[in-house]
Design an enzyme around this catalytic site. Structure first.
Site, PDB file in Angstrom:
ATOM      1  N   HIS A 119      64.927 -42.058  38.804  1.00 31.96           N
ATOM      2  CA  HIS A 119      63.901 -42.967  39.636  1.00 31.96           C
ATOM      3  C   HIS A 119      62.840 -43.715  38.813  1.00 31.96           C
ATOM      4  O   HIS A 119      62.188 -42.808  38.293  1.00 31.96           O
ATOM      5  CB  HIS A 119      63.335 -42.062  40.797  1.00 31.96           C
ATOM      6  CG  HIS A 119      62.181 -42.897  41.324  1.00 31.96           C
ATOM      7  ND1 HIS A 119      62.467 -42.874  43.019  1.00 31.96           N
ATOM      8  CD2 HIS A 119      60.997 -43.697  41.097  1.00 31.96           C
ATOM      9  CE1 HIS A 119      61.395 -43.525  43.281  1.00 31.96           C
ATOM     10  NE2 HIS A 119      60.618 -43.869  42.164  1.00 31.96           N
ATOM     11  N   HIS A 156      60.393 -47.289  37.430  1.00 30.98           N
ATOM     12  CA  HIS A 156      59.957 -48.653  37.598  1.00 30.98           C
ATOM     13  C   HIS A 156      59.745 -49.200  36.421  1.00 30.98           C
ATOM     14  O   HIS A 156      59.053 -48.943  35.500  1.00 30.98           O
ATOM     15  CB  HIS A 156      58.477 -48.696  38.376  1.00 30.98           C
ATOM     16  CG  HIS A 156      58.518 -47.717  39.714  1.00 30.98           C
ATOM     17  ND1 HIS A 156      58.900 -48.676  40.714  1.00 30.98           N
ATOM     18  CD2 HIS A 156      58.527 -46.619  40.218  1.00 30.98           C
ATOM     19  CE1 HIS A 156      58.957 -47.615  41.933  1.00 30.98           C
ATOM     20  NE2 HIS A 156      58.646 -46.599  41.551  1.00 30.98           N
ATOM     21  N   ARG A 187      59.110 -52.727  36.233  1.00 26.20           N
ATOM     22  CA  ARG A 187      58.340 -54.031  36.265  1.00 26.20           C
ATOM     23  C   ARG A 187      59.163 -55.237  35.691  1.00 26.20           C
ATOM     24  O   ARG A 187      60.459 -55.151  35.625  1.00 26.20           O
ATOM     25  CB  ARG A 187      57.223 -54.000  35.618  1.00 26.20           C
ATOM     26  CG  ARG A 187      56.187 -52.791  35.873  1.00 26.20           C
ATOM     27  CD  ARG A 187      56.100 -52.336  37.337  1.00 26.20           C
ATOM     28  NE  ARG A 187      55.079 -51.577  37.957  1.00 26.20           N
ATOM     29  CZ  ARG A 187      55.246 -50.664  38.891  1.00 26.20           C
ATOM     30  NH1 ARG A 187      56.015 -50.906  39.743  1.00 26.20           N
ATOM     31  NH2 ARG A 187      54.155 -49.736  39.023  1.00 26.20           N
ATOM     32  N   LYS A 227      67.349 -48.741  48.205  1.00 23.67           N
ATOM     33  CA  LYS A 227      66.241 -48.318  48.385  1.00 23.67           C
ATOM     34  C   LYS A 227      65.456 -48.505  49.511  1.00 23.67           C
ATOM     35  O   LYS A 227      65.405 -49.683  49.909  1.00 23.67           O
ATOM     36  CB  LYS A 227      65.269 -48.538  47.163  1.00 23.67           C
ATOM     37  CG  LYS A 227      63.919 -47.974  46.971  1.00 23.67           C
ATOM     38  CD  LYS A 227      64.160 -46.589  46.854  1.00 23.67           C
ATOM     39  CE  LYS A 227      62.690 -45.926  47.278  1.00 23.67           C
ATOM     40  NZ  LYS A 227      61.741 -45.671  45.924  1.00 23.67           N
ATOM     41  N   HIS A 239      61.849 -43.523  50.165  1.00 23.23           N
ATOM     42  CA  HIS A 239      60.497 -43.289  49.826  1.00 23.23           C
ATOM     43  C   HIS A 239      60.082 -42.582  51.163  1.00 23.23           C
ATOM     44  O   HIS A 239      60.058 -43.419  52.190  1.00 23.23           O
ATOM     45  CB  HIS A 239      59.691 -44.405  49.691  1.00 23.23           C
ATOM     46  CG  HIS A 239      58.104 -44.454  49.357  1.00 23.23           C
ATOM     47  ND1 HIS A 239      57.619 -44.448  48.148  1.00 23.23           N
ATOM     48  CD2 HIS A 239      57.281 -43.680  50.034  1.00 23.23           C
ATOM     49  CE1 HIS A 239      56.327 -43.947  48.228  1.00 23.23           C
ATOM     50  NE2 HIS A 239      56.085 -43.654  49.541  1.00 23.23           N
ATOM     51  N   HIS A 277      61.026 -38.370  44.907  1.00 20.73           N
ATOM     52  CA  HIS A 277      59.507 -38.039  44.285  1.00 20.73           C
ATOM     53  C   HIS A 277      58.830 -36.948  45.299  1.00 20.73           C
ATOM     54  O   HIS A 277      57.848 -37.214  45.998  1.00 20.73           O
ATOM     55  CB  HIS A 277      58.904 -38.915  43.881  1.00 20.73           C
ATOM     56  CG  HIS A 277      58.748 -40.309  44.828  1.00 20.73           C
ATOM     57  ND1 HIS A 277      58.491 -40.302  46.239  1.00 20.73           N
ATOM     58  CD2 HIS A 277      58.661 -41.590  44.471  1.00 20.73           C
ATOM     59  CE1 HIS A 277      58.443 -41.572  46.549  1.00 20.73           C
ATOM     60  NE2 HIS A 277      58.753 -42.393  45.617  1.00 20.73           N
ATOM     61  N   ASP A 308      59.655 -41.452  38.211  1.00 17.21           N
ATOM     62  CA  ASP A 308      58.777 -42.374  38.930  1.00 17.21           C
ATOM     63  C   ASP A 308      57.571 -43.055  38.170  1.00 17.21           C
ATOM     64  O   ASP A 308      56.433 -43.372  38.321  1.00 17.21           O
ATOM     65  CB  ASP A 308      57.910 -41.639  40.228  1.00 17.21           C
ATOM     66  CG  ASP A 308      57.373 -42.580  41.140  1.00 17.21           C
ATOM     67  OD1 ASP A 308      57.861 -43.960  41.019  1.00 17.21           O
ATOM     68  OD2 ASP A 308      56.539 -42.178  41.895  1.00 17.21           O
TER      69      ASP A 308
END
Ligand code: NCD
Ligand code: ZN
Length: 348
Positions: free
Chosen positions: A16, A18, A20, A102, A139, A177, A248
């Protein structure tokens, strides 16, 4: 402190992450691509990854930002919306463009405004995913303003996740998470899967109030009370196959953090030493490889990474920030988790 032996383990994966886009991606991707074999890349870019075409372009942007001698595989995800097309999702999965889907409840977190407004609206998507074996990454927080922010994960489990699991018993589900002992118990009792971040193993909700309101420790789901953190440590360090590594890591430029206190903690540069500190303190270093390198591949029907890494018991001080360069010029900074602290493990 007495010296500990080096650990040699299969290279970990980050399930998991990110990354960007644009200059932030270019500056930060190496902190993951050097230490992890694969990473599931979250689709909540400014223009979310809602189609095959966008996922292909985003994957190319990631690979272009990595040096050619690095063997790192980004695993792409589709961002589910109320209008996700079943055909697009199925084709993208069968063509191996999408690794998973997701689910962000609309407005639950950073760049989730296009997320799903009513989860019942996408039950047919879940039906398709169940039949093709496509993993659903969730999430897990309700967005109902009546629900206290510290209860949003538990309420999501009751209101949304319980019916999803009941209606789609074969759907491959990862609750992302997790932050509560309620989630730990639910995951085990229902034999679903969950990722656990380094920061939720280190901080409880007090961290957000150190020296005034402190957005450095603000992420979503927010850290909870200490007993929850203890429960997460037990789950992660148990070796139990239901739990695996997902950092995360979620970088935000410092000026944005200062301006809007946006949610997300950038932990990629220190993720492995950060987890190791927790496993060491729990006397469970022998379980780290399962959590970091074996449980995830097993769930996702992949082989563990062939490559091995050596972890050395040797302390170092964590830099406060990383600088973001645009060509030669520094255009901003991103604060690192554990800034200024000493951690005990280095990756050789
Ligand atoms: C993430 C981000 O910044 O993209 N933020 C966070 O607090 N974890 C989104 C998310 O995973 O919720
Ligand atoms: Zn995330």
């Amino acid at each position: 402190m007495k010296s500990l032996e080096n650990l040699i383990i299969h290279k970990p994966d980050d399930w998991h992450l990110h990354l960007r886009e644009g200059i932030i991606l270019k500056n930060i991707v190496r902190y993951t691509s050097e230490y992890f074999g694969r990473a599931i890349v979250m689709p909540n870019t400014k223009d979310p990854i809602t189609s095959i075409k966008k996922a292909i372009l985003y994957k190319k942007e990631i690979l272009d930002a990595i040096s050619t001698d690095t063997k790192f595989e980004p695993l792409m995800t589709i961002y589910l919306t109320d209008v996700t097309s079943k055909d697009e999702l199925k084709k993208g999965y069968e063509d191996k463009v999408f690794f998973a889907a997701k689910l962000y409840p609309a407005n639950a977190t950073t760049n989730s405004a296009y997320g799903v407004k009513d989860i019942k609206n996408i039950y047919q998507i879940f039906e398709t995913m169940e039949s093709i074996g496509m993993p659903l990454l969730i999430h897990g927080e309700v967005t109902d303003p009546q629900v206290d922010i510290f209860d949003r994960e538990a309420v999501f489990i009751d209101r949304e996740l319980t019916p999803i699991i009941k209606n789609f018993p074969k759907l491959k589900v990862v609750l992302e998470h997790i932050t509560t002992s309620f989630a730990v118990d639910f995951v085990q009792e229902n034999n679903i899967h969950a990722t656990i971040t380094p920061h939720h193993l280190h901080i409880n909700r007090n961290a957000m109030f150190f020296g005034g309101l402190n957005s450095d420790f603000y992420c979503l789901p927010v850290a909870k009370r200490e007993f929850n953190r203890i429960s997460l440590i037990k789950a992660a360090t148990s070796g139990n196959e239901n739990f695996f590594l997902g950092t995360d890591s979620a970088p935000h430029m410092r000026e944005w953090k200062a301006f809007c206190g946006c949610a997300g903690i950038f932990n990629a540069p220190v993720a492995i030493p950060s987890y190791l500190q927790v496993f060491q303190e729990a006397n469970s270093l022998d379980k780290f490889e399962a959590f970091a390198s074996l449980n995830g591949p097993k769930f996702y029907n992949l082989e563990p990474n062939q490559e091995k890494i050596t972890l050395v018991y040797d302390s170092f001080k964590v830099d406060d920030c990383i600088e973001i360069f645009d060509s030669e010029n520094v255009v901003g900074k991103i604060k690192t988790f554990h800034a200024g602290e000493r951690l005990n493990w280095r990756i050789l």
